[in-house]
Design a protein around this motif. Structure first.
Motif, PDB file in Angstrom:
ATOM      1  N   SER A 204       0.827  -1.210   0.000  1.00  0.00           N
ATOM      2  CA  SER A 204       0.000   0.000   0.000  1.00  0.00           C
ATOM      3  C   SER A 204       0.860   1.258   0.000  1.00  0.00           C
ATOM      4  O   SER A 204       0.544   2.251  -0.662  1.00  0.00           O
ATOM      5  CB  SER A 204      -0.934  -0.010   1.211  1.00  0.00           C
ATOM      6  OG  SER A 204      -0.179  -0.082   2.423  1.00  0.00           O
ATOM      7  N   GLU A 205       1.982   1.226   0.734  1.00  0.00           N
ATOM      8  CA  GLU A 205       2.870   2.385   0.780  1.00  0.00           C
ATOM      9  C   GLU A 205       3.610   2.556  -0.538  1.00  0.00           C
ATOM     10  O   GLU A 205       3.872   3.686  -0.973  1.00  0.00           O
ATOM     11  CB  GLU A 205       3.867   2.219   1.930  1.00  0.00           C
ATOM     12  CG  GLU A 205       4.843   3.371   2.097  1.00  0.00           C
ATOM     13  CD  GLU A 205       4.159   4.676   2.452  1.00  0.00           C
ATOM     14  OE1 GLU A 205       4.761   5.740   2.196  1.00  0.00           O
ATOM     15  OE2 GLU A 205       3.031   4.627   2.984  1.00  0.00           O
ATOM     16  N   ARG A 206       3.934   1.445  -1.202  1.00  0.00           N
ATOM     17  CA  ARG A 206       4.568   1.550  -2.515  1.00  0.00           C
ATOM     18  C   ARG A 206       3.683   2.323  -3.482  1.00  0.00           C
ATOM     19  O   ARG A 206       4.153   3.181  -4.231  1.00  0.00           O
ATOM     20  CB  ARG A 206       4.845   0.154  -3.082  1.00  0.00           C
ATOM     21  CG  ARG A 206       5.827  -0.682  -2.297  1.00  0.00           C
ATOM     22  CD  ARG A 206       5.861  -2.087  -2.875  1.00  0.00           C
ATOM     23  NE  ARG A 206       6.566  -3.022  -2.005  1.00  0.00           N
ATOM     24  CZ  ARG A 206       6.488  -4.344  -2.133  1.00  0.00           C
ATOM     25  NH1 ARG A 206       5.745  -4.874  -3.087  1.00  0.00           N
ATOM     26  NH2 ARG A 206       7.146  -5.132  -1.311  1.00  0.00           N
ATOM     27  N   ARG A 207       2.398   2.020  -3.472  1.00  0.00           N
ATOM     28  CA  ARG A 207       1.483   2.705  -4.400  1.00  0.00           C
ATOM     29  C   ARG A 207       1.365   4.188  -4.060  1.00  0.00           C
ATOM     30  O   ARG A 207       1.330   5.033  -4.954  1.00  0.00           O
ATOM     31  CB  ARG A 207       0.115   2.033  -4.358  1.00  0.00           C
ATOM     32  CG  ARG A 207      -0.893   2.606  -5.336  1.00  0.00           C
ATOM     33  CD  ARG A 207      -1.976   1.611  -5.687  1.00  0.00           C
ATOM     34  NE  ARG A 207      -1.406   0.411  -6.284  1.00  0.00           N
ATOM     35  CZ  ARG A 207      -2.131  -0.633  -6.684  1.00  0.00           C
ATOM     36  NH1 ARG A 207      -3.452  -0.617  -6.557  1.00  0.00           N
ATOM     37  NH2 ARG A 207      -1.563  -1.700  -7.213  1.00  0.00           N
ATOM     38  N   LYS A 208       1.320   4.515  -2.784  1.00  0.00           N
ATOM     39  CA  LYS A 208       1.248   5.926  -2.395  1.00  0.00           C
ATOM     40  C   LYS A 208       2.476   6.689  -2.878  1.00  0.00           C
ATOM     41  O   LYS A 208       2.362   7.807  -3.406  1.00  0.00           O
ATOM     42  CB  LYS A 208       1.119   6.043  -0.873  1.00  0.00           C
ATOM     43  CG  LYS A 208      -0.214   5.559  -0.319  1.00  0.00           C
ATOM     44  CD  LYS A 208      -0.239   5.694   1.202  1.00  0.00           C
ATOM     45  CE  LYS A 208      -1.547   5.189   1.778  1.00  0.00           C
ATOM     46  NZ  LYS A 208      -1.564   5.269   3.266  1.00  0.00           N
ATOM     47  N   LYS A 212       2.586   9.752  -5.645  1.00  0.00           N
ATOM     48  CA  LYS A 212       3.165  11.027  -5.240  1.00  0.00           C
ATOM     49  C   LYS A 212       4.299  11.434  -6.173  1.00  0.00           C
ATOM     50  O   LYS A 212       4.395  12.606  -6.586  1.00  0.00           O
ATOM     51  CB  LYS A 212       3.666  10.933  -3.798  1.00  0.00           C
ATOM     52  CG  LYS A 212       4.308  12.217  -3.283  1.00  0.00           C
ATOM     53  CD  LYS A 212       4.820  12.035  -1.861  1.00  0.00           C
ATOM     54  CE  LYS A 212       5.495  13.312  -1.363  1.00  0.00           C
ATOM     55  NZ  LYS A 212       6.037  13.144   0.021  1.00  0.00           N
ATOM     56  N   HIS A 213       5.143  10.496  -6.540  1.00  0.00           N
ATOM     57  CA  HIS A 213       6.266  10.806  -7.421  1.00  0.00           C
ATOM     58  C   HIS A 213       5.772  11.210  -8.810  1.00  0.00           C
ATOM     59  O   HIS A 213       6.331  12.111  -9.438  1.00  0.00           O
ATOM     60  CB  HIS A 213       7.192   9.595  -7.512  1.00  0.00           C
ATOM     61  CG  HIS A 213       8.487   9.884  -8.192  1.00  0.00           C
ATOM     62  ND1 HIS A 213       8.923   9.192  -9.292  1.00  0.00           N
ATOM     63  CD2 HIS A 213       9.450  10.810  -7.931  1.00  0.00           C
ATOM     64  CE1 HIS A 213      10.094   9.662  -9.687  1.00  0.00           C
ATOM     65  NE2 HIS A 213      10.434  10.642  -8.873  1.00  0.00           N
ATOM     66  N   THR A 312       7.238   1.307 -16.266  1.00  0.00           N
ATOM     67  CA  THR A 312       6.549   0.139 -15.727  1.00  0.00           C
ATOM     68  C   THR A 312       6.378   0.284 -14.221  1.00  0.00           C
ATOM     69  O   THR A 312       7.361   0.242 -13.478  1.00  0.00           O
ATOM     70  CB  THR A 312       7.340  -1.145 -16.040  1.00  0.00           C
ATOM     71  OG1 THR A 312       7.645  -1.195 -17.432  1.00  0.00           O
ATOM     72  CG2 THR A 312       6.528  -2.372 -15.659  1.00  0.00           C
ATOM     73  N   PRO A 313       5.155   0.456 -13.721  1.00  0.00           N
ATOM     74  CA  PRO A 313       4.964   0.605 -12.267  1.00  0.00           C
ATOM     75  C   PRO A 313       5.497  -0.572 -11.466  1.00  0.00           C
ATOM     76  O   PRO A 313       5.980  -0.389 -10.349  1.00  0.00           O
ATOM     77  CB  PRO A 313       3.440   0.742 -12.131  1.00  0.00           C
ATOM     78  CG  PRO A 313       2.960   1.201 -13.473  1.00  0.00           C
ATOM     79  CD  PRO A 313       3.887   0.592 -14.469  1.00  0.00           C
ATOM     80  N   ALA A 314       5.424  -1.776 -12.028  1.00  0.00           N
ATOM     81  CA  ALA A 314       5.913  -2.949 -11.305  1.00  0.00           C
ATOM     82  C   ALA A 314       7.424  -2.926 -11.142  1.00  0.00           C
ATOM     83  O   ALA A 314       7.959  -3.595 -10.254  1.00  0.00           O
ATOM     84  CB  ALA A 314       5.496  -4.226 -12.045  1.00  0.00           C
ATOM     85  N   ASP A 319       5.115  -2.065  -7.888  1.00  0.00           N
ATOM     86  CA  ASP A 319       3.662  -1.934  -7.713  1.00  0.00           C
ATOM     87  C   ASP A 319       2.950  -2.514  -8.934  1.00  0.00           C
ATOM     88  O   ASP A 319       2.612  -1.790  -9.869  1.00  0.00           O
ATOM     89  CB  ASP A 319       3.302  -0.456  -7.530  1.00  0.00           C
ATOM     90  CG  ASP A 319       1.817  -0.252  -7.279  1.00  0.00           C
ATOM     91  OD1 ASP A 319       1.162  -1.194  -6.797  1.00  0.00           O
ATOM     92  OD2 ASP A 319       1.311   0.844  -7.574  1.00  0.00           O
ATOM     93  N   PRO A 320       2.700  -3.824  -8.958  1.00  0.00           N
ATOM     94  CA  PRO A 320       2.033  -4.434 -10.104  1.00  0.00           C
ATOM     95  C   PRO A 320       0.524  -4.249 -10.062  1.00  0.00           C
ATOM     96  O   PRO A 320      -0.040  -3.759  -9.071  1.00  0.00           O
ATOM     97  CB  PRO A 320       2.409  -5.908  -9.978  1.00  0.00           C
ATOM     98  CG  PRO A 320       2.531  -6.111  -8.494  1.00  0.00           C
ATOM     99  CD  PRO A 320       3.091  -4.821  -7.949  1.00  0.00           C
ATOM    100  N   ALA A 321      -0.148  -4.616 -11.133  1.00  0.00           N
ATOM    101  CA  ALA A 321      -1.606  -4.595 -11.187  1.00  0.00           C
ATOM    102  C   ALA A 321      -2.158  -5.646 -10.215  1.00  0.00           C
ATOM    103  O   ALA A 321      -1.447  -6.574  -9.809  1.00  0.00           O
ATOM    104  CB  ALA A 321      -2.052  -4.867 -12.621  1.00  0.00           C
ATOM    105  N   PRO A 322      -3.431  -5.499  -9.806  1.00  0.00           N
ATOM    106  CA  PRO A 322      -4.455  -4.583 -10.335  1.00  0.00           C
ATOM    107  C   PRO A 322      -4.410  -3.215  -9.668  1.00  0.00           C
ATOM    108  O   PRO A 322      -3.948  -3.078  -8.538  1.00  0.00           O
ATOM    109  CB  PRO A 322      -5.756  -5.309  -9.996  1.00  0.00           C
ATOM    110  CG  PRO A 322      -5.451  -6.067  -8.734  1.00  0.00           C
ATOM    111  CD  PRO A 322      -4.015  -6.486  -8.852  1.00  0.00           C
ATOM    112  N   TYR A 323      -4.920  -2.215 -10.415  1.00  0.00           N
ATOM    113  CA  TYR A 323      -4.962  -0.836  -9.935  1.00  0.00           C
ATOM    114  C   TYR A 323      -6.390  -0.332  -9.740  1.00  0.00           C
ATOM    115  O   TYR A 323      -6.582   0.796  -9.308  1.00  0.00           O
ATOM    116  CB  TYR A 323      -4.236   0.089 -10.917  1.00  0.00           C
ATOM    117  CG  TYR A 323      -2.825  -0.335 -11.204  1.00  0.00           C
ATOM    118  CD1 TYR A 323      -1.836  -0.270 -10.222  1.00  0.00           C
ATOM    119  CD2 TYR A 323      -2.464  -0.828 -12.456  1.00  0.00           C
ATOM    120  CE1 TYR A 323      -0.534  -0.672 -10.474  1.00  0.00           C
ATOM    121  CE2 TYR A 323      -1.157  -1.226 -12.724  1.00  0.00           C
ATOM    122  CZ  TYR A 323      -0.200  -1.152 -11.726  1.00  0.00           C
ATOM    123  OH  TYR A 323       1.078  -1.555 -11.984  1.00  0.00           O
TER     124      TYR A 323
END
Length: 476
Positions: A204-208, A212-213, A312-314, A319-323
């Motif tokens: 969850s923190e990775r996605r935040k 933000k970035h 690539t978010p992963a 941070d891989p899918a799902p989003y």
């Protein structure tokens, strides 16, 4: 043991396996056939292949060795003459362990020991009796009150926190990896958005941090400049991706085959929902590949490894899918428009924040490339992943993303991905309607402002010319 270079071919009645085994003794060749499983051992080489259909036994197989060329040729007899053995060119699939008959429907656990069921039940009854005898006075009063049907206060139990036995969080393909980022502070990893916390940062923190970035790197003026000055982008839009054409005569190169021999040989016990999410993550990989391929016109540059990783978010944020916040479809083989839109939105946000060319029409063209690649099936998709792997493997820092993602993705695509699912996904991606409002940026307003500025620019030039004419002296 050494896995030799090999190739497979077939006739109506036979499967021919050709292996490069120089400097061996032909008399030491050991061949074993167990229905679909074929293995051959000749010191120091060992090869084990899983075919799609059964073969006849060892007595029906033959082998010949050419000492001059170093090739050992093994001829296997099909159990059913005329049966087509699929995917003989997918070496990674042939090398993969025999898959389980039924995929797990829930998390897989390992049974360390087992005892007699009746004995277990007796032990459980005794343990329950001992616990009942140790009830406190307060608990006894509560039990007596319950017998009298009194109204007792009740509270909804709070969910237990996630059980963790280590401060580290796993990441990568099916969360199988850890330890690759322990010394990340000592490397110049420009795409790592989690920093030194990569090993201990929860999902969850990775996605935040990723979101933000992306917000910090978003530049309205850069986007408007590419919208106005788009001559080169228009040239990129007309370039034709060679992998989206017909696959007639398709074959892997010697370099591709050599890479497949070095891939890990694992069995992936993915649950249906995990497999569903892997297909979504595959979309983000293919969009990054399509962007780099189109902007370099399939001629990778020294910046290609950075481009593939940052888009690539992963990779960049683990941070891989799902989003999507929406619940997944009940059928894991189906993909809703909401989750596909969320998946591409995550990639689009990065296209508009990091690389050289930041354009909506370019992102949409790359999505069309993704749909076309999916329609070509897993052979072409595996070729694209192998090309990505080749680029990352030759970078001194970003090779790490090849280890935790692409190695496993290549094997999974070749051995486990379904062409039928890929074709369905291709049609859905092609018909998907992406709206600019999905990205979380005021793209429509920015483009309208840019158009208004372009309309005013000629008027300003005319006014300047009129002012210059008034300042000139009248003709004689």
């Amino acid at each position: 043991m050494i896995t030799p270079r090999f190739s497979c071919s077939q006739t109506d009645t036979e499967v021919v396996v050709k292996m490069y085994c120089p400097s061996v003794r032909a008399s030491d060749v050991e061949i074993n056939i167990d229905e679909k499983l074929f293995s051959v051992h000749v010191n120091p080489y060992f090869l084990r292949l899983n075919f799609s259909h059964p073969l006849k036994g060892d007595d029906d197989a033959s082998a010949s060795y050419d000492a001059g060329s170093g090739y050992l040729t093994v001829t296997l007899t099909k159990e059913t003459p005329g049966q087509d053995f699929q995917d003989l060119d997918l070496l990674a699939k042939l090398l993969a362990p025999r898959p389980s008959e039924q995929p797990p429907q829930q998390p897989v656990i390992e049974v360390l020991s087992s005892e007699d069921t009746a004995a277990n039940e007796e032990d459980a009854d005794e343990e329950l009796a001992r616990r009942t005898q140790r009830l406190t006075l307060e608990q006894e009063e509560i039990l007596r009150a319950a017998e009298n049907d009194w109204q007792l206060p009740q509270e909804v139990p709070q969910p237990l926190p996630q059980l963790k036995t280590t401060p580290e969080y796993r990441y990568g393909f099916l969360d199988m990896h850890s330890g690759y980022f322990r010394h990340v502070t000592h490397t110049e990893n420009e795409v790592n958005e989690i920093g030194a916390d990569a090993e201990t940062c929860p999902p969850s923190e990775r996605r935040k941090r990723r979101l933000k970035h992306e917000d910090e790197k978003w530049d309205e003026e850069y986007y408007m400049a590419d919208y106005v000055e788009d001559e080169y982008i228009q040239e990129l839009l007309h370039w034709q991706n060679p992998h989206t054409d017909s696959t007639e005569g398709f074959h892997y190169s010697e370099e591709d085959n050599a890479t497949m021999l070095r891939l890990p040989r694992k069995e992936y016990l993915a649950m249906p929902q995990q497999t569903h999410d892997l297909y979504l993550t595959l979309l983000t990989l293919l969009l990054s590949y399509a962007y780099d391929c189109r902007t370099t016109q399939h001629d990778p540059t020294p910046e290609s490894a950075w481009t593939l990783s940052v888009l690539t978010p992963a990779f960049s944020a683990l941070d891989p899918a799902p989003y999507s916040a929406e619940p997944p479809p009940p059928d894991p083989d189906k993909f809703s428009a909401e989750e596909l839109s969320a998946t591409f939105s995550a990639s689009y946000r990065r296209v508009f924040a990091f690389p050289l060319y930041r354009s909506w029409v370019l992102a949409e063209k790359c999505r069309a490339d993704v749909a076309a690649l999916l329609g070509q099936g897993k052979r072409v998709i595996a070729r694209c992943l192998l090309e990505m792997k080749h680029i990352l493997d030759h970078h001194e820092v970003y090779y790490i993303y090849s280890k935790v993602w692409l190695d496993d993705f290549c094997v999974w695509t070749l051995a486990y991905a379904s062409d039928e699912t890929l074709h369905v996904l291709a049609a859905t991606v092609k018909s998907l309607k992406m709206e600019k409002s999905m990205i979380g940026r005021d793209l429509d307003e920015l483009e309208a402002s840019a158009q208004e500025a372009m309309r005013r620019e000629p008027d300003s030039d005319d006014e300047s010319e009129d002012e210059i004419e008034r300042m000139l002296p009248a003709p004689l």
